[in-house]
Design a protein around this motif. Structure first.
Motif: not given
Length: 394
Positions: A270-298
């Motif tokens: 998810a972070g990489a897709l956002l970074a590829g569209d310049n919606a997150l800074p590059t290089p991508l950092r794990l802690h910079q991915i919005p905290a509320d982007l949470r995959p729903q995997i139970a």
């Protein structure tokens, strides 16, 4: 097809290249055996394999600059400073593993319910040998992919979980789906679902998701769809597109550590897709991915969870409010799975499944049988379903 890569393949993708994977797997197995010799107790091998595999995840993240350097050669000055200040290499190894938990969705990687590395630690010599291998001998886990999944999807890291140790493969039939099979399944489920319901928030589930191969592929496909422009379908901005994709994407996995890996991979994708569209800074950092982007995997048994009540208490490891309407029958536009093909050894679980699927679970049955029923039950009327067939053809 979900996989679309413009770079021509100059050589096989490392996930398909046994000249790359076999030596790596053999080396990781050797590291596991050596580390197990430094851990006391009957579960030494299981715990050692978890330590080694967690460093696989750390090295993969480190090689993609998602986390600071811990295990590779460039971290040696910092390691030396750590030791000069009175630290230990075991402590350093623990910090490397802890660096994976800087996002809310990946904190489970050090949760004792998910990862047994908190149960026992290797010796200082064992930690030193493992760090030395990653620093001086182990291959780079960031590579040019050509055809197939990029290294940033964590495809190889996902595959390695079943290969480092036999426990999950034997107990849970963990068998990762090759990327071209993922293409095949999603071309026959996600793509027609998009065509059938172009304006809907698409609900997609893999009820036996493993480390998340099908879900990663589905997330990429959904994001591309929501970002595209068409009749009665305006393109969404990147943040809205990724949130819409994640809102309808569900996975269920029986093994906690396997599910945690899937969460990590989907978070990074998810972070990489956002970074590829310049919606997150590059290089991508794990802690910079919005905290509320949470995959729903139970974490739970998809065959038993969701019977009657959409998500009954006690059937999933985590709080059920994190997964609204997960496993709710008749609500998914696309259902895909590579279900386990083993028989159930635990008598209590076997009889519970037999009671839940009395029409098909008679005599000795493979888990692929009730999963086939579940896949159809989960789909909306007119929904699209596909599964990888069981090895025994059932």
């Amino acid at each position: 097809m979900i996989s679309t890569y413009d770079t021509p393949a100059q050589k096989p993708n490392p996930v398909d290249d046994t000249t790359f994977t076999r030596p790596l797997v053999k080396a990781l197995q050797q590291q596991t055996e050596q580390l197990a010799g430094t851990i006391a107790g009957p579960d030494a091998h299981r715990i050692a394999s978890a330590w080694v595999y967690t460093t696989v995840l750390a090295a993969w993240c480190e090689d993609h600059a998602l986390i600071p350097a811990w295990l590779r050669a460039e971290a040696e000055p910092a390691r030396k400073h750590h030791l000069d200040a009175g630290g230990t290499l075991l402590g350093w190894l623990g910090r490397a593993c802890a660096s994976l938990t800087t996002h809310q969705s990946t904190a489970c990687l050090l949760d004792p319910r998910y990862n047994p590395i908190t149960q026992a630690a290797p010796s200082e010599d064992g930690a030193r040998a493992l760090i030395r291998w990653w620093s001086h001998e182990a291959p780079d886990l960031a590579y040019s992919a050509g055809k197939g999944p990029s290294s940033l999807t964590g495809w190889l890291a996902g595959d390695l979980l079943q290969l480092v140790a036999d426990e999950r493969r034997k107990a849970n039939a963990l068998c990762q789906t090759p990327w071209w099979i993922c293409d095949f399944l999603l071309d026959r489920t996600l793509v027609p679902a998009i065509e059938t319901w172009p304006q809907d928030l698409l609900r997609v589930i893999d009820p036996a998701c493993g480390t998340g191969h099908l879900l990663v592929w589905a997330l990429i496909g959904l994001y591309r769809w929501y970002r595209s422009n068409g009749p009665n379908h305006p393109a969404l901005p990147p943040d809205a597109a990724i949130r819409r994709a994640l809102a309808g994407l569900h996975g269920v996995e029986l093994d906690p550590l396997t599910a945690a890996v899937a969460r990590l991979r989907l978070t990074v994708t998810a972070g990489a897709l956002l970074a590829g569209d310049n919606a997150l800074p590059t290089p991508l950092r794990l802690h910079q991915i919005p905290a509320d982007l949470r995959p729903q995997i139970a974490v739970g048994n998809a065959l038993l969870a969701g019977q009657g009540d959409p998500c009954p208490p006690g059937t999933l490891l985590d709080d059920t409010h994190h997964y609204p309407r997960i496993l709710q029958r008749g609500t998914y536009h696309a259902v895909v799975a590579n279900p386990p093909y083993i028989t159930v050894k635990d008598p209590q679980t076997r009889e519970a499944i037999r009671a839940a699927y009395p029409g098909v679970c008679t005599g000795k049955f493979s888990l692929s049988v009730p999963f086939a029923v579940l896949v159809f039950d989960l789909a909306i009327r007119g929904g699209h379903t596909a599964t990888a067939p069981a090895e025994d053809g059932q």
